[in-house]
Design a protein around this motif. Structure first.
Motif, PDB file in Angstrom:
ATOM      1  N   ARG A 193      33.448  45.751  47.383  1.00 50.04           N
ATOM      2  CA  ARG A 193      34.355  45.389  48.482  1.00 50.04           C
ATOM      3  C   ARG A 193      34.361  43.882  48.698  1.00 50.04           C
ATOM      4  N   GLN A 194      33.170  43.267  48.612  1.00 49.18           N
ATOM      5  CA  GLN A 194      33.101  41.822  48.809  1.00 49.18           C
ATOM      6  C   GLN A 194      33.869  41.083  47.703  1.00 49.18           C
ATOM      7  N   ASN A 199      29.059  34.250  49.657  1.00 51.42           N
ATOM      8  CA  ASN A 199      29.413  35.369  50.538  1.00 51.42           C
ATOM      9  C   ASN A 199      28.486  36.563  50.347  1.00 51.42           C
ATOM     10  N   SER A 248      41.852  37.511  45.946  1.00 49.81           N
ATOM     11  CA  SER A 248      42.988  38.143  46.623  1.00 49.81           C
ATOM     12  C   SER A 248      44.282  38.099  45.818  1.00 49.81           C
ATOM     13  N   LYS A 262      36.493  42.229  46.121  1.00 47.95           N
ATOM     14  CA  LYS A 262      37.919  42.376  46.424  1.00 47.95           C
ATOM     15  C   LYS A 262      38.365  41.369  47.471  1.00 47.95           C
ATOM     16  N   LYS A 263      37.522  41.153  48.511  1.00 42.60           N
ATOM     17  CA  LYS A 263      37.896  40.185  49.549  1.00 42.60           C
ATOM     18  C   LYS A 263      37.952  38.771  48.982  1.00 42.60           C
ATOM     19  N   SER A 264      37.036  38.442  48.084  1.00 42.47           N
ATOM     20  CA  SER A 264      36.955  37.075  47.568  1.00 42.47           C
ATOM     21  C   SER A 264      38.110  36.754  46.620  1.00 42.47           C
TER      22      SER A 264
END
Length: 648
Positions: free
Chosen positions: A537-538, A580, A544, A540-542
C-alpha cells in the motif's frame, strides 16, 4: 541543332562560338553554385531553385561525407529546371540551408512531392544538436513516415536564431523526380485540402460512372457496361496509387503490393480496355482486327503476371511500352470503324485520342524528356476523366440504339405475351395468397429470433464481463493486491521495446523488506503477510503515475517499473519510499510493528530489448549491495559501476 521557328521567319544561322561560350558560362555558374539560406519564419512554397543537388552514381556516399563537401561540389538548379532525372540507378543528394531569423520558435514542413519514390532519407543537422535521421519512402511501411501524408513530408522546427543544414537522399527504381517545397503548416494544410479535393472529384467521377454502368450492365445483362466498370475502377486504382493515396489509406503496411499495384493496375486497364474495344467496336467481325486486339490483351496479361514476380524497374518499362502499343492500336481501330459509318466509334476514337495525348505527356515526363509541370503531372488524370466521360456517352448511345431495336422486336410479340400475362395473373393471385401466409410465418419467426438474439446478447455481455474480471484477477497478486510477476514480465517486454523505439529512459526499482525473517519468527506468518500488505500500500501511495507498474517480484521483493523516467527521478522516488517506509507503523492484533526496506535502482536508455532486460539484473545487484550494507537505503547501479570503474 534545330531551333523552333514560328511563322517560318528567315533567321540567320546560329553563331556556334557564342553558343559554346554560353554553355561554358552556364557550366561555370553551376560549379560556383551556392545554396541559398531559407528563412523558416517566412513563407515559402517551391524551393527547387534554392536547392543544390549531387549525383551519387554508385549510391555509396554517406551523409557525413556529403556534409563535408563544399557547395561548389553540387549543381545549382536554374529557374527553368525541375528535379526530374528520369529512370536511373543513381542516388541523388539534395542540400538546403535553413535558419530562423525570428526570436521565437518557427515551424515548417519540407515536402518531396512525388509519392512513388522507393527510398527518401532526411538528414537534419541543427546548431548545438545531434544529427537527426528520418527514413521514409514507399520501400518502408507508411507508419514509419515522420508526417502522415501521401507524399514525403518532414516537420522542421527551429528555435529563435537557430540554423540547420538539411540533406535529402533519393533513390528509386521508378522515375526519380523530386519537386521540393517548404511550407508553413497552415499553407500546407490548405494546399493538401485543395489537392485531395481535386483527386476526390476525379475519383468520384470515375466511381460514379463505374457504378452507373455496373447497374446498367447487371440490369441489361450487357457485359460492355461491366467491362467499362472494370476499366474505370482500374483507372481509379492507378491514379490513386500514383498519388500515394492507396498506400496511405488502403494498404499502408503492404510495401511489396504497393510496388506491384501500379503496374498491376496499368495491366488491368489494358486488359479491360482491349476486351471493351472488342465488344464495343465489334472487332470480332474482322479476323485480323480481332487477332491484333487479342495480341495486345495477351501482352497486357503478361505485364500483369510479370508484375507479381519481376522487379518493378523492369515491369514499369514493359507496361509503358505496352501502353504505347495499346494507345496506337485502339485509336487506329476506332478511327477505322468510324470511317465505316459507326457513329459511336467517333466518341471512342476521341476518348482514346485524349488518353493517348495525356499518356504520352506522362511517359515523356517519367523518362525525363519533359519537365515536371502541372500539365504533365495532371495530364493522365484529366485525359482519363475525359475519356471515361466520352466512353460513357458512346456506350449510352450504343445502348439506346440497341434498346430501340429490341423494342421494335418486342412489339411484334406483345400480343402473344398479353395472353400469357392473363394466365400468369391467375397464377400470381394464388402466389400472393401463399406469399401472405409465408409473410405471417416469417414475421412470427422473426420475432422469435429477435427475442433469442436479445438473450444471446445479454449472455454474451455477461460472459465478456466475467472474462474481463478473470483476466484482471490473473494479473494480480492475491496477497498484496498489486500486479504479479507474470504481468510484470509481459509489460516489461513491451516497455523495453517502447523505450528503444522512442529513445527514452527506463528505470527499474527492486524493494526488499530488511527484517522480514525476524518478524515472521517473532510474530508469525500471518502478521508477516500483513506487513507485506502494508508495504505494498505504501508503494502504491509513493508511485502515483498511471504508467508506473508495481508488482510483487518475489516472496518479500517488490518491483516498480518506471517508463520514461530518468535516473535522477527514480533516485528521488527511492529515497521517498525508503523514508516513508521507515516512518510507517503496522498495527496488527495490538502489535505495533516497524520495518525498513532496501532498494536497488537501475536506469538506462536501451538500444535493444536485451539492454532493457539487463536492468533487472543490475537492480538486483544494487539491492544486494543495499542489503549487505545494513539496509534502510537505496543503492544505484550506476553508482556501483562508477565506483568499480574507479577501483579498476
Amino acid at each position: 541543332m534545330v531551333f523552333f521557328n514560328p511563322g517560318n521567319i528567315a533567321l540567320p544561322p546560329p553563331n556556334i562560338p557564342l553558343i559554346r561560350l554560353f554553355i561554358f558560362i552556364i557550366g561555370m555558374l553551376s560549379v560556383l553554385a551556392k545554396a541559398d539560406t531559407l528563412d523558416l519564419s517566412k513563407p515559402h512554397n517551391n524551393i527547387s531553385t534554392s536547392v543544390l543537388y549531387l549525383e551519387d552514381a554508385e549510391g555509396l556516399k554517406t551523409a557525413d561525407s556529403i556534409f563535408l563537401l563544399d557547395d561548389a561540389a553540387f549543381q545549382q538548379l536554374r529557374q527553368s529546371d525541375s528535379l526530374n532525372f528520369g529512370f536511373t540507378q543513381s542516388a541523388y543528394w539534395l542540400k538546403l540551408n535553413v535558419n530562423n531569423s525570428a526570436d521565437e520558435e518557427a515551424e515548417g514542413l519540407l515536402e518531396v512531392g512525388y509519392a512513388i519514390l522507393d527510398d527518401v532519407t532526411f538528414f537534419v543537422r541543427k546548431e548545438n544538436s545531434d544529427l537527426e535521421i528520418y527514413h521514409t519512402g514507399d520501400n518502408r511501411q507508411f507508419a514509419q513516415r515522420p508526417y502522415p501524408h501521401s507524399t514525403f513530408v518532414l516537420p522542421l522546427s527551429l528555435t529563435g536564431k537557430q540554423k540547420a543544414e538539411v540533406l535529402v537522399r533519393i533513390k528509386s527504381s521508378s522515375s526519380v523526380q523530386a519537386p521540393i517545397f517548404l511550407w508553413h503548416p497552415n499553407d500546407f494544410t490548405e494546399h493538401s485540402l485543395k489537392q485531395y479535393l481535386g483527386i476526390g472529384l476525379y475519383l468520384g467521377c470515375l466511381f460514379g460512372l463505374a457504378a452507373y454502368h455496373l447497374i446498367l450492365g447487371l440490369s441489361l445483362r450487357d457485359r460492355r457496361h461491366t467491362l467499362f466498370t472494370a476499366y474505370a475502377i482500374s483507372t481509379a486504382a492507378l491514379i490513386s496509387s500514383l498519388e500515394g493515396l492507396s498506400y496511405q489509406y488502403l494498404w499502408p503496411e503492404a510495401v511489396r503490393w504497393n510496388h506491384i499495384s501500379i503496374v498491376f493496375s496499368m495491366g488491368c486497364i489494358y486488359i479491360f480496355g482491349g476486351l471493351f474495344a472488342l465488344d464495343f467496336l465489334r472487332l470480332r467481325d474482322t479476323l485480323w482486327r480481332a487477332r491484333l486486339t487479342y495480341a495486345f490483351i495477351g501482352c497486357s496479361v503478361f505485364v500483369v503476371l510479370s508484375s507479381l514476380i519481376l522487379p518493378y524497374a523492369l515491369t514499369i518499362k514493359l507496361a509503358l511500352i505496352d501502353s504505347l502499343f495499346g494507345f496506337a492500336l485502339t485509336l487506329w481501330l476506332g478511327i477505322s470503324r468510324a470511317r465505316e459509318g459507326d457513329a459511336a466509334a467517333r466518341y471512342f476514337s476521341a476518348s482514346f485520342a485524349f488518353l493517348m495525348i495525356s499518356g504520352l505527356l506522362l511517359i515523356g515526363n517519367k523518362i525525363g524528356l519533359l519537365p515536371r509541370t502541372t500539365i504533365t503531372e495532371n495530364a493522365l488524370m484529366v485525359g482519363s476523366a475525359l475519356q471515361a466521360i466520352l466512353l460513357s456517352l458512346a456506350l449510352t448511345e450504343r445502348t439506346n440504339r440497341d434498346k430501340q431495336q429490341r423494342i421494335a422486336a418486342q412489339l411484334a410479340t406483345l400480343t402473344e405475351e398479353r395472353e400469357l400475362i392473363e394466365q400468369q395473373q391467375l397464377a400470381i393471385i394464388s402466389e400472393r395468397k401463399e406469399n401472405e401466409a409465408q409473410k405471417n410465418e416469417l414475421a412470427q419467426q422473426r420475432r422469435a429470433n429477435e427475442i433469442l438474439e436479445q438473450k444471446v446478447e445479454k449472455r454474451t455481455a455477461a460472459l465478456e464481463e466475467a472474462n474481463k474480471k478473470l483476466t484482471e484477477i490473473a494479473t494480480m497478486d492475491s496477497l498484496t493486491g498489486v500486479r504479479n510477476r507474470k504481468y510484470l514480465d509481459e509489460v516489461f517486454h513491451s516497455e523495453c521495446k517502447r523505450a528503444q523505439r522512442h529513445h527514452t529512459s527506463l528505470s527499474v526499482m527492486l524493494i526488499e523488506m530488511d527484517n522480514f525473517t525476524a518478524i515472521n519468527e517473532e510474530y508469525g506468518n500471518v502478521i508477516g503477510d500483513r506487513c507485506l500488505i502494508a508495504l505494498a500500500r505504501q508503494l502504491k501511495k509513493s508511485s502515483s503515475r498511471a504508467s508506473d507498474v508495481i508488482a510483487r517480484y518475489g516472496s518479500i521483493e517488490f518491483c516498480i517499473l518506471l517508463p520514461n523516467t530518468p535516473h535522477k527521478d527514480a533516485a528521488e522516488l527511492s529515497e521517498t519510499i525508503c523514508r516513508n517506509v521507515a516512518n510507517l507503523t503496522c498495527n496488527v492484533n495490538n502489535f505495533s510493528i516497524k520495518f525498513t526496506v532496501s532498494l536497488g535502482i537501475a536506469s538506462s536508455i536501451p538500444n535493444t530489448v536485451a539492454d532493457g532486460f539487463h536492468l533487472i539484473d543490475q537492480a538486483a545487484k544494487a539491492l544486494r549491495s543495499s542489503s549487505a550494507a545494513g539496509g534502510i537505503r537505496a543503492t544505484s547501479w550506476s553508482a556501483m559501476s562508477g565506483a568499480q570503474d574507479k577501483r579498476n
